[in-house]
Scaffold this motif. Structure first.
Motif, PDB file in Angstrom:
ATOM      1  N   GLY A  27      -9.999  30.654  -3.271  1.00  0.00           N
ATOM      2  CA  GLY A  27     -10.965  29.966  -4.129  1.00  0.00           C
ATOM      3  C   GLY A  27     -11.958  30.881  -4.802  1.00  0.00           C
ATOM      4  N   VAL A  28     -12.266  32.009  -4.182  1.00  0.00           N
ATOM      5  CA  VAL A  28     -13.283  32.919  -4.740  1.00  0.00           C
ATOM      6  C   VAL A  28     -12.642  34.190  -5.282  1.00  0.00           C
ATOM      7  CG1 VAL A  28     -15.347  34.267  -4.258  1.00  0.00           C
ATOM      8  CG2 VAL A  28     -15.065  32.003  -3.217  1.00  0.00           C
ATOM      9  N   HIS A  29     -11.998  34.948  -4.415  1.00  0.00           N
ATOM     10  CA  HIS A  29     -11.522  36.272  -4.809  1.00  0.00           C
ATOM     11  C   HIS A  29     -10.329  36.210  -5.760  1.00  0.00           C
ATOM     12  CE1 HIS A  29     -14.192  38.293  -1.947  1.00  0.00           C
ATOM     13  NE2 HIS A  29     -13.890  37.312  -1.094  1.00  0.00           N
ATOM     14  N   VAL A  30      -9.367  35.354  -5.461  1.00  0.00           N
ATOM     15  CA  VAL A  30      -8.186  35.270  -6.322  1.00  0.00           C
ATOM     16  C   VAL A  30      -8.497  34.498  -7.600  1.00  0.00           C
ATOM     17  CG1 VAL A  30      -5.831  34.401  -6.513  1.00  0.00           C
ATOM     18  CG2 VAL A  30      -6.589  35.484  -4.393  1.00  0.00           C
ATOM     19  N   SER A  31      -9.059  33.300  -7.456  1.00  0.00           N
ATOM     20  CA  SER A  31      -9.292  32.439  -8.622  1.00  0.00           C
ATOM     21  C   SER A  31     -10.193  33.104  -9.654  1.00  0.00           C
ATOM     22  CB  SER A  31      -9.904  31.113  -8.174  1.00  0.00           C
ATOM     23  OG  SER A  31      -9.023  30.422  -7.321  1.00  0.00           O
ATOM     24  N   LYS A  32     -11.257  33.758  -9.180  1.00  0.00           N
ATOM     25  CA  LYS A  32     -12.203  34.362 -10.121  1.00  0.00           C
ATOM     26  C   LYS A  32     -11.552  35.467 -10.936  1.00  0.00           C
ATOM     27  CE  LYS A  32     -16.954  36.039 -10.355  1.00  0.00           C
ATOM     28  NZ  LYS A  32     -18.173  36.371  -9.576  1.00  0.00           N
ATOM     29  N   ASN A  33     -10.614  36.180 -10.330  1.00  0.00           N
ATOM     30  CA  ASN A  33      -9.995  37.306 -11.028  1.00  0.00           C
ATOM     31  C   ASN A  33      -8.855  36.899 -11.944  1.00  0.00           C
ATOM     32  OD1 ASN A  33     -10.983  40.199 -10.032  1.00  0.00           O
ATOM     33  ND2 ASN A  33     -11.174  38.764  -8.332  1.00  0.00           N
ATOM     34  N   ILE A  34      -8.383  35.666 -11.856  1.00  0.00           N
ATOM     35  CA  ILE A  34      -7.335  35.223 -12.779  1.00  0.00           C
ATOM     36  C   ILE A  34      -7.889  34.329 -13.880  1.00  0.00           C
ATOM     37  CG2 ILE A  34      -5.626  35.306 -10.936  1.00  0.00           C
ATOM     38  CD1 ILE A  34      -5.701  32.240 -10.889  1.00  0.00           C
ATOM     39  N   MET A  35      -9.203  34.044 -13.851  1.00  0.00           N
ATOM     40  CA  MET A  35      -9.756  33.058 -14.768  1.00  0.00           C
ATOM     41  C   MET A  35      -9.962  33.569 -16.187  1.00  0.00           C
ATOM     42  SD  MET A  35      -9.730  30.232 -13.431  1.00  0.00           S
ATOM     43  CE  MET A  35     -10.522  29.375 -14.788  1.00  0.00           C
ATOM     44  N   ILE A  36     -10.117  34.878 -16.378  1.00  0.00           N
ATOM     45  CA  ILE A  36     -10.381  35.384 -17.732  1.00  0.00           C
ATOM     46  C   ILE A  36      -9.209  35.091 -18.677  1.00  0.00           C
ATOM     47  CG2 ILE A  36     -10.631  37.491 -19.103  1.00  0.00           C
ATOM     48  CD1 ILE A  36     -12.631  38.479 -17.119  1.00  0.00           C
ATOM     49  N   PRO A  37      -7.969  35.442 -18.328  1.00  0.00           N
ATOM     50  CA  PRO A  37      -6.870  35.060 -19.244  1.00  0.00           C
ATOM     51  C   PRO A  37      -6.691  33.550 -19.342  1.00  0.00           C
ATOM     52  CG  PRO A  37      -6.012  36.015 -17.206  1.00  0.00           C
ATOM     53  CD  PRO A  37      -7.474  36.273 -17.219  1.00  0.00           C
ATOM     54  N   VAL A  38      -6.943  32.832 -18.242  1.00  0.00           N
ATOM     55  CA  VAL A  38      -6.814  31.374 -18.275  1.00  0.00           C
ATOM     56  C   VAL A  38      -7.854  30.766 -19.215  1.00  0.00           C
ATOM     57  CG1 VAL A  38      -6.980  29.259 -16.918  1.00  0.00           C
ATOM     58  CG2 VAL A  38      -5.776  31.239 -15.988  1.00  0.00           C
ATOM     59  N   VAL A  39      -9.097  31.263 -19.123  1.00  0.00           N
ATOM     60  CA  VAL A  39     -10.154  30.766 -20.003  1.00  0.00           C
ATOM     61  C   VAL A  39      -9.816  31.065 -21.465  1.00  0.00           C
ATOM     62  CG1 VAL A  39     -12.552  31.158 -20.706  1.00  0.00           C
ATOM     63  CG2 VAL A  39     -12.005  30.791 -18.303  1.00  0.00           C
ATOM     64  N   ASN A  84     -14.114  31.015 -30.202  1.00  0.00           N
ATOM     65  CA  ASN A  84     -13.945  32.427 -29.848  1.00  0.00           C
ATOM     66  C   ASN A  84     -15.243  33.035 -29.346  1.00  0.00           C
ATOM     67  OD1 ASN A  84     -11.198  32.731 -30.380  1.00  0.00           O
ATOM     68  ND2 ASN A  84     -11.539  33.058 -32.555  1.00  0.00           N
ATOM     69  N   LEU A  85     -16.360  32.666 -29.969  1.00  0.00           N
ATOM     70  CA  LEU A  85     -17.650  33.181 -29.516  1.00  0.00           C
ATOM     71  C   LEU A  85     -17.982  32.658 -28.120  1.00  0.00           C
ATOM     72  CD1 LEU A  85     -20.224  34.766 -30.069  1.00  0.00           C
ATOM     73  CD2 LEU A  85     -21.167  32.733 -31.203  1.00  0.00           C
ATOM     74  N   VAL A  86     -17.728  31.373 -27.893  1.00  0.00           N
ATOM     75  CA  VAL A  86     -17.999  30.782 -26.574  1.00  0.00           C
ATOM     76  C   VAL A  86     -17.128  31.431 -25.503  1.00  0.00           C
ATOM     77  CG1 VAL A  86     -17.839  28.668 -25.204  1.00  0.00           C
ATOM     78  CG2 VAL A  86     -18.819  28.595 -27.499  1.00  0.00           C
ATOM     79  N   VAL A  87     -15.860  31.680 -25.823  1.00  0.00           N
ATOM     80  CA  VAL A  87     -14.960  32.327 -24.863  1.00  0.00           C
ATOM     81  C   VAL A  87     -15.449  33.724 -24.520  1.00  0.00           C
ATOM     82  CG1 VAL A  87     -12.633  33.296 -24.587  1.00  0.00           C
ATOM     83  CG2 VAL A  87     -12.930  30.980 -25.461  1.00  0.00           C
ATOM     84  N   ASP A  88     -15.885  34.482 -25.524  1.00  0.00           N
ATOM     85  CA  ASP A  88     -16.405  35.830 -25.272  1.00  0.00           C
ATOM     86  C   ASP A  88     -17.617  35.802 -24.353  1.00  0.00           C
ATOM     87  OD1 ASP A  88     -14.467  36.998 -26.795  1.00  0.00           O
ATOM     88  OD2 ASP A  88     -15.676  37.134 -28.615  1.00  0.00           O
TER      89      ASP A  88
END
Length: 325
Positions: free
Chosen positions: A235-247, A304-308
């Motif tokens: 929930g913390v270590h894995v999820s947080k590190n995969i969220m950037i491409p998902v977002v 795009n600005l919000v994603v950045d």
């Protein structure tokens, strides 16, 4: 941070300016609206009067400068069909499209992220193989065909859900919304599911790939070695590190849903911008087409600005381009 945001805003302005040129030229080569607006029996005097009234007798560069000057003042022309300012017509249809897009992307997230996590954590499971096979079908099936199947099955055969229209709406902040009423929510389900199918499969596969990439890394092994609960590791270590491409995908796909929901809105007779643009293209309503395209470009720039900015909230190590250490 502030300097980076200002820089991005200036870039957005330049993109919008470039798009005004592209949109204006493209609109002026797709046909002559005068042929549709006036009767074929009209004489040359009547035709010349309409051409002059629309400003089509001016050189193209003068038409563009007039268009740009008016656009800077919030005027994108008056619809040939509705006899109203084009931007007003677009804004009247925007809530229906936004409502459909938000519902679709929420469904895609709720379905795609958990299934992607499961598939990534249990790559060899039977259920994972079923999930990945279904996701391939979700990519492959045409949107219009899926929409027709949903209508035939849930609307015609079972009669559980309405097959078209927006249903009853209720007002919130001066805008009519369908999700606030039971009837409107029932009308929203099928088109939202139809739009969400592709994005759910995309998010699912991206999440699975991210989990498979992150799990073997040292920081995950170290977290487990420290005795942290598996739910916290995932929930913390894995999820947080995969969220950037998902977002990134979620942001871009949300913009795509808003801009390209034409097929779904047409199939389900949803009164949004997509159906409006199809009707406007059929009659060459240039102001509506232009307003739609400019609104779409502005929407993508904002997303795009919000994603950045979301990147930096998810991972402080990520910095906007041009921002100092």
């Amino acid at each position: 941070m502030t300097a980076a945001v200002v820089r991005r805003l200036l870039q957005a302005v330049m993109v919008m300016l470039a798009m005004t040129v592209i949109v204006f030229i493209a609109i002026n080569v797709i046909g002559d609206p005068v042929d549709i607006l006036i009767s074929p029996d009209a004489d040359q005097i009547e035709r010349a009067r309409v051409v002059q009234a629309l400003g089509l007798d001016l050189p193209l560069w003068q038409q563009y400068l007039r268009f740009l000057w008016a656009a800077l003042h919030g005027d994108l022309g008056e619809s040939y069909v509705y006899n109203e300012p084009a931007i007003r017509v677009i804004l009247e249809r925007l809530p229906a499209t936004l409502e459909l897009a938000v519902a679709a992307i929420l469904i895609a997230i709720v379905v795609g992220v958990p299934l992607g996590l499961y598939a990534g954590l249990r790559p060899d499971g039977i259920l994972t193989r079923v999930i990945m096979t279904v996701s391939i079908l979700g990519f492959s099936l045409p949107t219009f065909w899926v929409g027709l199947v949903l209508i035939m099955f849930f609307g015609v055969q079972l009669g559980w859900l309405p097959s078209g229209g927006r249903g009853q709406t209720a007002e919130l902040f001066g805008v009519q919304w369908a999700f606030l009423t039971k009837d409107g929510l029932a009308h929203l389900i099928l088109p939202a599911v139809n739009l969400a199918l592709f994005d759910a499969c995309l998010i699912l596969r991206l999440t699975r790939a991210g989990v498979a990439e992150v799990l073997p890394l040292d920081f995950v092994k170290f977290a487990r070695a420290k005795g942290l609960k598996e739910t916290r590791v995932i929930g913390v270590h894995v999820s947080k590190n995969i969220m950037i491409p998902v977002v990134t995908i979620i942001g871009l796909e949300f913009g795509s849903i808003v801009a390209f929901s034409v097929v779904t809105e047409s199939v389900f007779s949803w009164p949004g911008m997509g159906k409006l643009i199809i009707d406007s293209i059929n009659v060459l309503d240039r102001p509506i087409i232009t307003a739609y395209l400019m609104a779409t470009v502005a929407f993508f720039v904002i997303i795009n600005l919000v994603v950045d900015l979301t990147y930096t909230a998810l991972d402080p190590r990520v910095r906007l381009q041009g921002e100092g250490p």
